[in-house]
Design a protein around this motif. Structure first.
Motif, PDB file in Angstrom:
ATOM      1  N   PHE A   1       0.823  -1.201   0.000  1.00 36.25           N
ATOM      2  CA  PHE A   1       0.000   0.000   0.000  1.00 36.25           C
ATOM      3  C   PHE A   1       0.861   1.257   0.000  1.00 36.25           C
ATOM      4  CE2 PHE A   1      -3.631  -2.652   1.095  1.00 36.25           C
ATOM      5  CZ  PHE A   1      -4.678  -1.974   0.499  1.00 36.25           C
ATOM      6  N   ALA A   2       1.950   1.250   0.769  1.00 32.34           N
ATOM      7  CA  ALA A   2       2.841   2.415   0.825  1.00 32.34           C
ATOM      8  C   ALA A   2       3.427   2.724  -0.552  1.00 32.34           C
ATOM      9  CB  ALA A   2       3.964   2.177   1.837  1.00 32.34           C
ATOM     10  N   MET A   3       3.884   1.694  -1.248  1.00 29.37           N
ATOM     11  CA  MET A   3       4.438   1.891  -2.584  1.00 29.37           C
ATOM     12  C   MET A   3       3.348   2.332  -3.566  1.00 29.37           C
ATOM     13  SD  MET A   3       7.286  -1.140  -2.949  1.00 29.37           S
ATOM     14  CE  MET A   3       8.028  -0.366  -4.374  1.00 29.37           C
ATOM     15  N   SER A   4       2.132   1.819  -3.349  1.00 29.04           N
ATOM     16  CA  SER A   4       1.016   2.238  -4.206  1.00 29.04           C
ATOM     17  C   SER A   4       0.756   3.727  -4.045  1.00 29.04           C
ATOM     18  CB  SER A   4      -0.253   1.449  -3.844  1.00 29.04           C
ATOM     19  OG  SER A   4      -0.069   0.076  -4.080  1.00 29.04           O
ATOM     20  N   PHE A   5       0.844   4.235  -2.809  1.00 27.80           N
ATOM     21  CA  PHE A   5       0.669   5.663  -2.582  1.00 27.80           C
ATOM     22  C   PHE A   5       1.686   6.477  -3.389  1.00 27.80           C
ATOM     23  CE2 PHE A   5      -1.319   5.137   1.927  1.00 27.80           C
ATOM     24  CZ  PHE A   5      -2.503   4.732   1.322  1.00 27.80           C
ATOM     25  N   SER A   6       2.943   5.985  -3.406  1.00 25.38           N
ATOM     26  CA  SER A   6       3.978   6.697  -4.156  1.00 25.38           C
ATOM     27  C   SER A   6       3.689   6.698  -5.653  1.00 25.38           C
ATOM     28  CB  SER A   6       5.352   6.067  -3.891  1.00 25.38           C
ATOM     29  OG  SER A   6       5.799   6.361  -2.591  1.00 25.38           O
ATOM     30  N   PHE A   7       3.248   5.564  -6.179  1.00 25.87           N
ATOM     31  CA  PHE A   7       2.985   5.492  -7.615  1.00 25.87           C
ATOM     32  C   PHE A   7       1.750   6.305  -8.007  1.00 25.87           C
ATOM     33  CE2 PHE A   7       5.824   1.777  -7.453  1.00 25.87           C
ATOM     34  CZ  PHE A   7       6.647   2.092  -8.524  1.00 25.87           C
ATOM     35  N   ILE A   8       0.750   6.343  -7.135  1.00 21.10           N
ATOM     36  CA  ILE A   8      -0.410   7.209  -7.389  1.00 21.10           C
ATOM     37  C   ILE A   8       0.041   8.670  -7.398  1.00 21.10           C
ATOM     38  CG2 ILE A   8      -2.605   8.038  -6.452  1.00 21.10           C
ATOM     39  CD1 ILE A   8      -3.018   5.173  -5.340  1.00 21.10           C
ATOM     40  N   SER A   9       0.957   9.009  -6.486  1.00 18.51           N
ATOM     41  CA  SER A   9       1.503  10.365  -6.429  1.00 18.51           C
ATOM     42  C   SER A   9       2.204  10.730  -7.734  1.00 18.51           C
ATOM     43  CB  SER A   9       2.474  10.479  -5.252  1.00 18.51           C
ATOM     44  OG  SER A   9       3.073  11.746  -5.199  1.00 18.51           O
ATOM     45  N   ILE A  10       2.985   9.806  -8.268  1.00 19.57           N
ATOM     46  CA  ILE A  10       3.660  10.027  -9.549  1.00 19.57           C
ATOM     47  C   ILE A  10       2.630  10.281 -10.653  1.00 19.57           C
ATOM     48  CG2 ILE A  10       5.039   8.930 -11.366  1.00 19.57           C
ATOM     49  CD1 ILE A  10       6.488   7.391  -9.125  1.00 19.57           C
ATOM     50  N   PHE A  11       1.607   9.429 -10.693  1.00 15.41           N
ATOM     51  CA  PHE A  11       0.577   9.525 -11.722  1.00 15.41           C
ATOM     52  C   PHE A  11      -0.145  10.873 -11.640  1.00 15.41           C
ATOM     53  CE2 PHE A  11      -3.806   8.552 -13.219  1.00 15.41           C
ATOM     54  CZ  PHE A  11      -3.488   8.233 -14.537  1.00 15.41           C
ATOM     55  N   LEU A  12      -0.499  11.311 -10.410  1.00 18.16           N
ATOM     56  CA  LEU A  12      -1.184  12.589 -10.238  1.00 18.16           C
ATOM     57  C   LEU A  12      -0.294  13.762 -10.636  1.00 18.16           C
ATOM     58  CD1 LEU A  12      -3.014  11.974  -6.828  1.00 18.16           C
ATOM     59  CD2 LEU A  12      -4.033  12.028  -9.113  1.00 18.16           C
ATOM     60  N   ASN A  13       0.997  13.665 -10.337  1.00 17.02           N
ATOM     61  CA  ASN A  13       1.928  14.723 -10.732  1.00 17.02           C
ATOM     62  C   ASN A  13       2.051  14.823 -12.248  1.00 17.02           C
ATOM     63  OD1 ASN A  13       3.312  16.374  -8.617  1.00 17.02           O
ATOM     64  ND2 ASN A  13       3.692  14.370  -7.712  1.00 17.02           N
ATOM     65  N   ILE A  14       2.078  13.665 -12.906  1.00 14.92           N
ATOM     66  CA  ILE A  14       2.160  13.657 -14.369  1.00 14.92           C
ATOM     67  C   ILE A  14       0.939  14.337 -14.978  1.00 14.92           C
ATOM     68  CG2 ILE A  14       2.105  12.156 -16.408  1.00 14.92           C
ATOM     69  CD1 ILE A  14       3.847  10.166 -14.824  1.00 14.92           C
ATOM     70  N   LEU A  15      -0.223  14.109 -14.346  1.00 17.56           N
ATOM     71  CA  LEU A  15      -1.472  14.714 -14.826  1.00 17.56           C
ATOM     72  C   LEU A  15      -1.669  16.137 -14.310  1.00 17.56           C
ATOM     73  CD1 LEU A  15      -3.948  11.708 -14.419  1.00 17.56           C
ATOM     74  CD2 LEU A  15      -2.816  12.492 -16.507  1.00 17.56           C
ATOM     75  N   HIS A  16      -0.692  16.615 -13.495  1.00 11.64           N
ATOM     76  CA  HIS A  16      -0.768  17.948 -12.897  1.00 11.64           C
ATOM     77  C   HIS A  16      -2.002  18.110 -12.012  1.00 11.64           C
ATOM     78  CE1 HIS A  16       2.619  19.700 -15.141  1.00 11.64           C
ATOM     79  NE2 HIS A  16       2.248  18.875 -16.103  1.00 11.64           N
ATOM     80  N   ILE A  17      -2.354  17.036 -11.313  1.00 16.08           N
ATOM     81  CA  ILE A  17      -3.452  17.072 -10.354  1.00 16.08           C
ATOM     82  C   ILE A  17      -2.843  17.172  -8.949  1.00 16.08           C
ATOM     83  CG2 ILE A  17      -5.411  15.815  -9.361  1.00 16.08           C
ATOM     84  CD1 ILE A  17      -5.730  14.420 -12.082  1.00 16.08           C
ATOM     85  N   GLY A  18      -3.139  18.263  -8.254  1.00 12.09           N
ATOM     86  CA  GLY A  18      -2.582  18.451  -6.917  1.00 12.09           C
ATOM     87  C   GLY A  18      -1.088  18.692  -6.930  1.00 12.09           C
ATOM     88  N   LYS A  19      -0.569  19.148  -8.072  1.00  9.96           N
ATOM     89  CA  LYS A  19       0.865  19.374  -8.216  1.00  9.96           C
ATOM     90  C   LYS A  19       1.294  20.591  -7.388  1.00  9.96           C
ATOM     91  CE  LYS A  19       4.450  19.654 -11.789  1.00  9.96           C
ATOM     92  NZ  LYS A  19       5.182  18.474 -11.369  1.00  9.96           N
ATOM     93  N   ALA A  20       2.534  20.554  -6.909  1.00  8.02           N
ATOM     94  CA  ALA A  20       3.020  21.584  -5.996  1.00  8.02           C
ATOM     95  C   ALA A  20       3.211  22.925  -6.682  1.00  8.02           C
ATOM     96  CB  ALA A  20       4.340  21.131  -5.382  1.00  8.02           C
ATOM     97  N   GLU A  21       2.874  24.003  -5.963  1.00 10.59           N
ATOM     98  CA  GLU A  21       3.268  25.348  -6.378  1.00 10.59           C
ATOM     99  C   GLU A  21       4.695  25.625  -5.929  1.00 10.59           C
ATOM    100  OE1 GLU A  21       0.656  28.558  -5.534  1.00 10.59           O
ATOM    101  OE2 GLU A  21      -1.147  27.405  -5.956  1.00 10.59           O
ATOM    102  N   GLY A  22       5.063  25.105  -4.774  1.00 13.23           N
ATOM    103  CA  GLY A  22       6.423  25.242  -4.261  1.00 13.23           C
ATOM    104  C   GLY A  22       7.172  23.939  -4.416  1.00 13.23           C
ATOM    105  N   PHE A  23       8.207  23.769  -3.601  1.00 14.63           N
ATOM    106  CA  PHE A  23       9.058  22.583  -3.692  1.00 14.63           C
ATOM    107  C   PHE A  23       8.380  21.391  -3.023  1.00 14.63           C
ATOM    108  CE2 PHE A  23      12.435  19.834  -1.984  1.00 14.63           C
ATOM    109  CZ  PHE A  23      13.172  19.600  -3.130  1.00 14.63           C
TER     110      PHE A  23
END
Length: 369
Positions: free
Chosen positions: A176-198
């Motif tokens: 589950f922990a690794m799944s969270f990381s991969f979902i995070s990657i996917f959302l970043n690629i789609l620019h969903i919830g992507k950071a304004e800062g670092f």
């Protein structure tokens, strides 16, 4: 199980010092590659140190919840007071120092220095920094703030994660922990919830949550892991420690290949494994435990949050006033010693009082037996 593991406090304190050194190195002209990529990188690996904080937070919060006599609201009050009140004090001190010293000009430093303390403080800046939890540009006034926003977001939901995963097998929890990381990657690629800062984005919160979950596993299985480590043959233990150091120091090398979010998040898992190995070693190796249990290192751990909060504004002021006017080694010494002195004051007059106040006010939230 002990309710306090002093060597973990010491690790946190030493990690905070590496953040200070790391930010100092980001300001001065670039280090030669022969030094930058040597094992000495261990001393200024600030990004890796933040991962130590997250894994240790998962460990310590799991311990707190496991032994807790208060309900969720008591837990939340303690966490809010512990993180927010010292942070509020130092962010307003930072704003004041920014107003006083940002006009001072200095030349010859790296771009990272000049990207900070730019423009006037706006009402939106103040609101964002007071709320902290929202996705906003965190890099300008004190660049460590992004990690505090992530810490607080995850802290709010961590009791639920503990409830869901503590009794699960370690394999399922890691999955589950690794799944969270991969979902995070996917959302970043789609620019969903992507950071304004670092890496302050909501999508990144999922990734950093995985590190808290690893900390939870280390807490749950600490006795088994210590026993397993101590039963290993000496050669295997040395190889394991070497692997941990290599993963901690050099996992960032993957950034040489790509600066994409995918590679950034994947390299973090190498660091997480390295951190986990080093934490297990610190709890298991009697010689290392004896060193880390020395009062000076434990105390460094106690003031580590104040070190983390105050070092950057202090360094900015000292650089603006003294860079190129005194030897760089003396400037470094001043940055470290001034940070530690202010951290001692901050710890005793702010942090300790906050902790004491929170304990007194959460008695009414004790669980009914």
């Amino acid at each position: 199980m002990s309710k306090r593991i002093k060597e973990l406090d010491s690790i946190r304190g030493l990690a905070a010092i590496t953040v200070v050194i790391g930010h100092f190195c980001l300001m001065i002209p670039s280090l030669p590659n022969s030094i930058k990529f040597s094992p000495l990188r261990f001393l200024w690996a600030g990004g890796e140190a933040v991962i130590i904080f997250y894994v240790l937070s998962g460990f310590v919060l799991s311990m707190a919840i496991y032994h807790s006599k208060t309900n969720y609201w008591g837990y939340l009050i303690k966490r809010f007071v512990r993180i927010y009140i010292p942070y509020y004090v130092w962010i307003f001190i930072t704003f004041a120092l920014f107003i006083l010293f940002s006009p001072y000009e200095v030349t010859g430093l790296r771009d990272w220095f000049y990207d900070k303390w730019q423009g006037p403080i706006t009402n939106l800046d103040i609101i964002n920094h007071l709320l902290l939890l929202n996705n906003f540009f965190t890099d300008n006034y004190n660049p460590v703030i992004w990690s505090l926003a992530q810490e607080m977001r995850i802290s709010i939901v961590f009791p639920l994660l503990f409830l869901l995963f503590y009794k699960q097998s370690w394999k399922k929890t890691i999955l589950f922990a690794m799944s969270f990381s991969f979902i995070s990657i996917f959302l970043n690629i789609l620019h969903i919830g992507k950071a304004e800062g670092f890496y302050n984005g909501y999508a990144d919160t999922l990734h950093f949550t995985s590190m808290f979950m690893v900390g939870m596993l280390l807490f749950k299985h600490q006795e088994e892991l210590v026993r397993l480590y101590r039963n290993m043959k000496k050669l295997k233990r040395r190889l394991l420690i070497t692997l941990g150091i290599i993963l901690y120091v050099y996992s960032t090398g993957i950034l040489m290949i790509s600066r994409s979010d995918t590679y950034f998040l994947l390299k973090d898992w190498g660091v997480v494994i390295g951190v986990s190995i080093l934490i297990i070693m610190a709890m298991s190796n009697l010689k290392v435990k004896a060193i880390l249990n020395k009062s000076v290192f434990v105390y460094l751990g106690e003031i580590s949050y104040s070190i983390y909060l105050c070092h950057f504004p202090i360094m900015m002021v000292l650089f603006k006033l003294l860079y190129a006017k005194i030897p760089i080694s003396l400037l470094f010494l001043l940055c470290v010693t001034t940070t530690i002195l202010f951290s001692i004051v901050s710890y005793h007059f702010i942090e300790k009082k906050c902790i004491k106040w929170a304990k007194q006010r959460t008695i009414k939230f004790q669980k009914k037996v």
